[in-house]
Design an enzyme around this catalytic site. Structure first.
Site: not given
Ligand SMILES: NC(=O)NCCC[C@H](N)C(=O)O
Length: 258
Positions: A163, A248
């Site tokens: 991201h 997140c």
């Molecule tokens: N906003 C973020 O940094 N989100 C992390 C998401 C991690 C999750 N394992 C994903 O791959 O979507």
């Protein structure tokens, strides 16, 4: 006095099945993750944030990463359409949570996809990462939702990390923190401070100069403390194994119309 509320979501018992894209899969200790999540929530509360738990989504392994499901600007909650199909059901309880807080609710619609992790607000500038999870239609819908409210949306190509906010976040004065090798176009940012560790690029602004940061970035914490900020470290090792970071695990809401 602006409200300081933060949405959080308890980790799913299936957390260890969460997605990994840019790193090797490592075994996640779910009990430790729950302890770390509780300590993270406590750190928010200690610094004046009321935490609001979104109903858990036990069948969604990545649901603890609640930031990806909603983007706040002023009083408007934009419910996302996550780029990973496996994460789409996570938005369900989030809609209810933001509506019950009195937000005006808007949605990203098919064919748009957008993850909250791709959205970085710096005052009224909203940087949005166009990458693996957020597509052009998602960017257009974000712009249509927030530009009429006074935001300026700047699109940033993202190809090297999950991201946009895996690569950068911003200090309270708007300085962007990050590591140049992780950025496709570093020159897009007007004021940039390189940090010594990857996880040092992630800060959550707690208010009063305090910065919630991952304990895995001690050199960056030292650098920022030397610049007059106050780092508040939290250990989030189990979430880092799933490409999560401090940002997140919550959605901070400061401008509720309540
Ligand atoms: N906003 C973020 O940094 N989100 C992390 C998401 C991690 C999750 N394992 C994903 O791959 O979507």
């Amino acid at each position: 006095m602006p409200s300081k509320k933060a949405l959080i979501r308890r980790p799913s018992p299936r957390l260890a099945e969460g997605l990994v894209t840019h790193i090797e899969r490592e075994k996640v200790d779910v009990d430790l993750a729950v302890e770390q999540w509780e300590a993270y929530a406590e750190a928010l509360r200690t610094h004046g944030w009321e935490t609001i738990e979104v109903d858990p989504a036990d069948d969604c392994p990545d649901s603890v990463f609640v930031e990806d499901t909603v983007v706040m600007y002023k009083n408007v909650a934009l419910i996302t359409r996550p780029g990973a199909e496996a994460r789409r059901d996570e938005t369900i309880g989030v809609e209810e949570a933001v509506a019950s807080l009195g937000c005006s609710v808007n949605w990203i619609w098919e064919p748009g996809t957008l993850d909250g992790g791709d959205v970085l607000k710096v005052g009224d500038t909203i940087y949005v990462g166009r990458g693996g999870r957020t597509n052009a239609a998602g960017v257009q819908q974000l712009r249509a939702a927030f530009e009429p409210l006074g935001a300026r949306v700047v699109t940033v190509p993202v190809s090297k990390v999950l991201h946009l906010k895996s690569a950068i976040t911003a200090l309270p004065d708007g300085t962007i923190l990050g590591r140049i090798p992780q950025l496709d176009v570093p020159s897009l940012f007007p004021r940039f401070l390189p940090v010594p560790e990857e996880s040092g690029a992630h800060v959550v602004l707690l208010g009063g100069g305090k910065l919630l940061m991952a304990a895995s970035a001690p050199k960056t914490a030292e650098l920022l403390a030397d610049l007059g900020h106050e780092p508040v470290p939290v250990d989030i090792s189990e979430f880092e194994k799933l490409e999560g970071c401090v940002t997140c695990l919550s959605v901070r809401m400061r401008e509720l119309y309540a």
